[in-house]
Write a protein that holds these residues in place. Structure first.
Motif, short mmCIF file in Angstrom:
data_model
loop_
_atom_site.label_atom_id
_atom_site.label_comp_id
_atom_site.label_asym_id
_atom_site.label_seq_id
_atom_site.Cartn_x
_atom_site.Cartn_y
_atom_site.Cartn_z
N ALA A 1 0.77 -1.18 0.13
CA ALA A 1 0.03 -0.07 0.04
C ALA A 1 0.65 1.26 0.12
CB ALA A 1 -1.04 -0.08 1.14
N ILE A 2 1.86 1.24 0.86
CA ILE A 2 2.87 2.33 0.77
C ILE A 2 3.39 2.70 -0.48
CG2 ILE A 2 5.13 3.15 1.85
CD1 ILE A 2 4.05 1.84 4.53
N GLN A 3 3.98 1.63 -1.22
CA GLN A 3 4.38 1.74 -2.48
C GLN A 3 3.51 1.91 -3.56
OE1 GLN A 3 6.56 -2.15 -2.58
NE2 GLN A 3 8.17 -1.42 -0.67
N GLY A 4 2.30 1.90 -3.24
CA GLY A 4 1.18 1.97 -4.34
C GLY A 4 1.03 0.82 -5.31
N HIS A 5 1.45 -0.42 -5.01
CA HIS A 5 1.24 -1.63 -5.83
C HIS A 5 -0.37 -1.90 -5.88
CE1 HIS A 5 5.37 -1.95 -6.61
NE2 HIS A 5 5.94 -1.99 -5.51
N GLU B 1 -3.73 2.74 4.91
CA GLU B 1 -2.76 3.08 4.00
C GLU B 1 -3.45 2.96 2.61
OE1 GLU B 1 0.04 4.60 3.97
OE2 GLU B 1 0.25 4.41 6.29
N ARG B 2 -4.42 2.07 2.53
CA ARG B 2 -5.10 1.90 1.37
C ARG B 2 -6.14 3.00 1.02
NH1 ARG B 2 -2.85 -2.73 2.07
NH2 ARG B 2 -2.64 -4.30 0.38
N VAL B 3 -6.86 3.33 2.24
CA VAL B 3 -7.92 4.54 1.96
C VAL B 3 -7.29 5.93 2.39
CG1 VAL B 3 -9.61 2.78 2.46
CG2 VAL B 3 -8.78 3.83 4.24
N GLN B 4 -6.02 6.16 2.52
CA GLN B 4 -5.32 7.18 3.02
C GLN B 4 -5.99 7.69 4.23
OE1 GLN B 4 -2.53 8.30 1.44
NE2 GLN B 4 -2.70 6.01 0.74
N ALA B 5 -6.43 6.98 5.31
CA ALA B 5 -6.98 7.44 6.47
C ALA B 5 -5.99 7.81 7.51
CB ALA B 5 -8.04 6.16 7.11
N PRO B 6 -6.27 8.59 8.40
CA PRO B 6 -5.19 9.07 9.66
C PRO B 6 -5.28 7.80 10.47
CG PRO B 6 -7.14 10.56 9.60
CD PRO B 6 -7.32 9.75 8.64
N ILE B 7 -4.08 7.78 11.28
CA ILE B 7 -3.57 6.68 11.98
C ILE B 7 -3.30 7.45 13.55
CG2 ILE B 7 -2.19 5.00 12.92
CD1 ILE B 7 -1.38 4.55 9.74
N GLU C 1 7.52 11.31 4.47
CA GLU C 1 6.18 12.12 4.55
C GLU C 1 6.01 12.60 2.81
OE1 GLU C 1 6.53 13.92 8.80
OE2 GLU C 1 4.95 14.43 7.69
N GLU C 2 6.96 13.18 2.44
CA GLU C 2 6.67 13.58 1.02
C GLU C 2 6.27 12.73 0.00
OE1 GLU C 2 9.86 14.16 2.66
OE2 GLU C 2 8.97 16.04 3.61
N SER C 3 6.66 11.39 0.15
CA SER C 3 6.42 10.29 -1.01
C SER C 3 5.81 9.18 -0.37
CB SER C 3 7.63 10.31 -1.65
OG SER C 3 7.46 9.07 -2.50
N SER C 4 4.58 8.88 -0.86
CA SER C 4 3.98 7.74 -0.56
C SER C 4 4.16 6.59 -1.07
CB SER C 4 2.31 7.78 -0.27
OG SER C 4 1.99 8.05 -1.32
N ALA C 5 5.03 6.69 -2.49
CA ALA C 5 5.25 5.75 -3.30
C ALA C 5 6.82 5.22 -3.41
CB ALA C 5 4.71 6.09 -4.51
N GLU C 6 7.46 5.70 -2.28
CA GLU C 6 8.90 5.21 -2.33
C GLU C 6 9.06 3.62 -2.03
OE1 GLU C 6 11.74 5.86 1.28
OE2 GLU C 6 12.05 7.84 -0.19
#
Length: 191
Positions: free
Chosen positions: A46-50, A112-118, A150-155
């Motif tokens: 999810a973090i990597q956007g796969h 991470e999949r729905v971009q909800a805060p933790i 924090e700047e890149s959610s697809a690293e």
């Protein structure tokens, strides 16, 4: 409640166990939570956007919540008992709030999949959080990690090389020095 983000997923070199590390957004505390390999992989994907070819469990949960007109507001690591963490998935559905009990790893994978805060309960971070200052972080050798800034959610996930020094290599040198390489062509006792 204290807002956190996924800082990294770390792998023990000795046991191959996984730890998801949550970082406080407005401070310098970290919360390590031991998780399973499959949950670690689900969070990392999810973090990597796969996008998997077929829905994984967390993708199925995301789709089910959406189809039922629900919206994941946040997840909340709300308790720790006997070194076991507990979490809640907070969902708005048709004008009402629904809270689902969940393992933190599953809740984080969904968030991470729905971009909800933790969020983490104050007492959980007080009890299990680790405090780092800037100097300590830069001085420590990090174990292998899948990390996201924090700047890149697809690293992409990467493994850091372990730090090697004379002390850590001495055990291997001692072992190699005990080997009798001249005996390698002789038949062994083990048949």
């Amino acid at each position: 409640m204290i807002r956190v983000v996924v800082d990294s997923i770390r792998v023990s070199l000795l046991t191959q166990s996984r730890v998801v590390v949550l970082r406080e957004t407005e401070g310098n505390r970290y919360l390590p939570i031991w998780i399973g390999q499959f949950e670690a992989d689900a969070i990392a994907m999810a973090i990597q956007g796969h996008e998997p070819q077929r829905p994984m469990t967390h993708d199925l949960l995301k789709a089910a919540i959406g189809e039922l007109d629900g919206l994941v507001r946040h997840i909340y690591v709300n308790d720790i008992r006997d070194n076991t963490f507990f979490a809640r998935i907070v969902i708005d559905q048709a004008g009402r709030t629904v809270e689902l009990d969940a393992r933190p790893s599953d809740a984080i994978a969904l968030a991470e999949r729905v971009q909800a805060p933790i969020f983490v309960a104050d007492h959980v971070l007080e009890q299990a959080g680790v405090l780092f200052d800037e100097e300590e972080q830069s001085d420590e050798a990090a174990p292998p990690t899948a990390s996201r800034s924090e700047e890149s959610s697809a690293e992409t996930a990467s493994e850091a090389e372990p730090e090697l020094n004379e002390d850590s290599l001495s055990i291997f040198r001692n072992f190699i020095n005990t080997l009798d390489l001249d005996d390698r062509d002789r038949p062994s006792d083990k048949s």
